[in-house]
Scaffold this motif. Structure first.
Motif, mmCIF file in Angstrom:
data_model
loop_
_atom_site.group_PDB
_atom_site.id
_atom_site.type_symbol
_atom_site.label_atom_id
_atom_site.label_comp_id
_atom_site.label_asym_id
_atom_site.label_seq_id
_atom_site.Cartn_x
_atom_site.Cartn_y
_atom_site.Cartn_z
ATOM 1 N N PHE A 299 47.279 -32.305 63.028
ATOM 2 C CA PHE A 299 46.315 -32.693 64.053
ATOM 3 C C PHE A 299 46.973 -33.545 65.133
ATOM 4 N N LEU B 74 39.353 -31.815 68.020
ATOM 5 C CA LEU B 74 40.515 -31.146 68.589
ATOM 6 C C LEU B 74 40.137 -29.826 69.270
ATOM 7 N N ILE C 250 47.059 -33.350 75.153
ATOM 8 C CA ILE C 250 47.023 -34.468 76.107
ATOM 9 C C ILE C 250 48.186 -34.376 77.085
ATOM 10 N N PHE D 162 46.985 -32.642 69.059
ATOM 11 C CA PHE D 162 46.359 -33.591 69.987
ATOM 12 C C PHE D 162 47.342 -34.024 71.071
ATOM 13 N N VAL E 275 38.873 -30.842 72.598
ATOM 14 C CA VAL E 275 39.970 -31.180 73.518
ATOM 15 C C VAL E 275 40.653 -29.901 74.004
ATOM 16 N N ILE F 298 46.103 -40.477 63.241
ATOM 17 C CA ILE F 298 45.447 -39.180 63.163
ATOM 18 C C ILE F 298 45.974 -38.430 61.932
ATOM 19 N N ALA G 126 37.592 -34.190 62.743
ATOM 20 C CA ALA G 126 38.856 -34.093 63.476
ATOM 21 C C ALA G 126 39.046 -32.682 64.041
ATOM 22 N N VAL H 23 44.667 -25.407 65.023
ATOM 23 C CA VAL H 23 43.822 -26.502 64.519
ATOM 24 C C VAL H 23 43.147 -26.084 63.209
ATOM 25 N N THR I 80 50.060 -41.979 68.510
ATOM 26 C CA THR I 80 48.861 -41.635 67.743
ATOM 27 C C THR I 80 49.122 -41.129 66.330
ATOM 28 N N TYR J 208 52.338 -38.471 70.881
ATOM 29 C CA TYR J 208 52.478 -38.275 69.427
ATOM 30 C C TYR J 208 52.916 -39.566 68.738
#
Length: 333
Positions: free
Chosen positions: A80, A11, A88, A84, A14, A331, A7, A203, A327, A324
């Motif tokens: 996380f 991240l 995004i 994320f 990303v 996550i 993970a 992260v 997901t 958020y």
């Protein structure tokens, strides 16, 4: 290989994708003036800008990274899923505005996404007001500083160069604009890459790989490398808006705009403020253009850009909040 490590890797990837997109989205800020004045071809300009984007890693500190990573959102709510969703939200808004050729702020997209995801998780108590105050103040100050400095530098140049023939002045500033473009790209890399550094450090903190918030050397090099690669990819739609739609520039004007923008970025980076490079250079270009006459600035285009600026933080925040909620259940941690 445990899921926590995977993970973290995902991240970080990303975050670097965002940094890359930031580079090509904001490439216009670094090279639009030097391209529109025909001092450099687009290909040579992006190489010039990308080089100075990268070496900014060895010039500036990490004050902006600390503001973004630990000064905007309470680290206790950072997970996380929050990071994320923030990334995004920022990437989605960057791509939308890139498609329509609007030079909005990647920085404020990231900040808006980070805030929106944190609020979706823990409410407005997750927001650190002091960090947001200076950032929001600079939404107004950044273009004004650029505008005033751009105008002042143009006035000074006009006074100093008045005794000389225009062709001679043009020849001088074609050379000098290489230096001003380099300085602006250095400031761009110094301020913008640090925002990704802050997210990557977040992260690592959320994953338990660092016990206190810090920015390691490998994070600095990766962030500046990613933004430099993005700049190499260009951002031609926005370059057209920045370089010619707002106002027409000559090499002397390009030098003044880039110098004003670079000075503003150096100052903000030293103060640890995640300032918008887009706002700064746009204000500088308007200041330079308005020295001739106010009608030299295409205020309709400038007005469209301002509306995009106003919408950036809430739009990226809303997208991030939606991501958020979609997901968070899948996550961890």
């Amino acid at each position: 290989m445990d899921t926590n490590f995977l993970a973290v890797l995902a991240l970080i990837a990303v975050a670097l994708v965002f940094d890359y997109i930031n580079g090509f989205h904001d490439a216009a800020n670094s090279i639009a003036t030097v391209v529109s004045t025909r001092v450099l071809s687009p290909g040579k300009a992006v190489i010039w800008a990308a080089f100075f984007n990268f070496i900014a890693a060895f010039v500036f500190g990490t004050e902006v990274a600390h503001t973004v990573g630990a000064g905007l959102v309470d680290l206790r709510v950072v997970t996380f899923a929050v990071i994320f969703a923030a990334l995004i939200g920022a990437i989605a808004w960057d791509l939308i505005t890139w498609y329509y050729g609007l030079p909005t702020s990647s920085s404020h997209a990231l900040i808006g996404g980070y805030g929106g995801a944190a609020v979706a998780k823990a409410g407005f108590g997750a927001i650190i007001a002091s960090g947001w105050t200076k950032t929001l103040i600079f939404i107004v100050l950044a273009p004004l500083i650029g505008l005033v400095l751009g105008f002042a530098i143009m006035v000074a140049i006009s006074w100093i160069c008045a005794p000389f023939a225009p062709t001679r002045v043009d020849r001088w500033f074609r050379r000098l604009q290489l230096l001003s473009a380099a300085a602006y790209s250095l400031g761009h890399g110094g301020n913008d890459a640090q925002k990704t550094m802050g997210i990557i450090a977040g992260v690592l903190f959320a994953g338990g790989y660092i016990s206190s918030f810090r920015i390691d050397a490998w994070v600095i090099l990766m962030a500046n490398g990613a933004i430099a690669l993005g700049t190499l990819s260009g951002g031609w739609r926005i370059i057209h808006t920045m370089g010619s739609k707002i106002t027409k520039l000559q090499p002397v004007g390009g030098f003044a705009a880039e110098s004003a923008g670079a000075f503003s970025l150096f100052t903000a980076t030293h103060l640890g403020v995640p300032v918008s490079t887009t706002h700064t250079i746009t204000g500088a270009i308007i200041g330079v253009g308005s020295i001739r006459r106010l009608s030299a600035v295409r205020w309709g285009v400038a007005g469209r850009i301002v509306w995009a600026w106003i919408l950036t933080i809430p739009a990226a925040g809303i997208i991030a909040a939606l991501v958020y909620w979609l997901t968070a259940a899948t996550i961890a941690p």
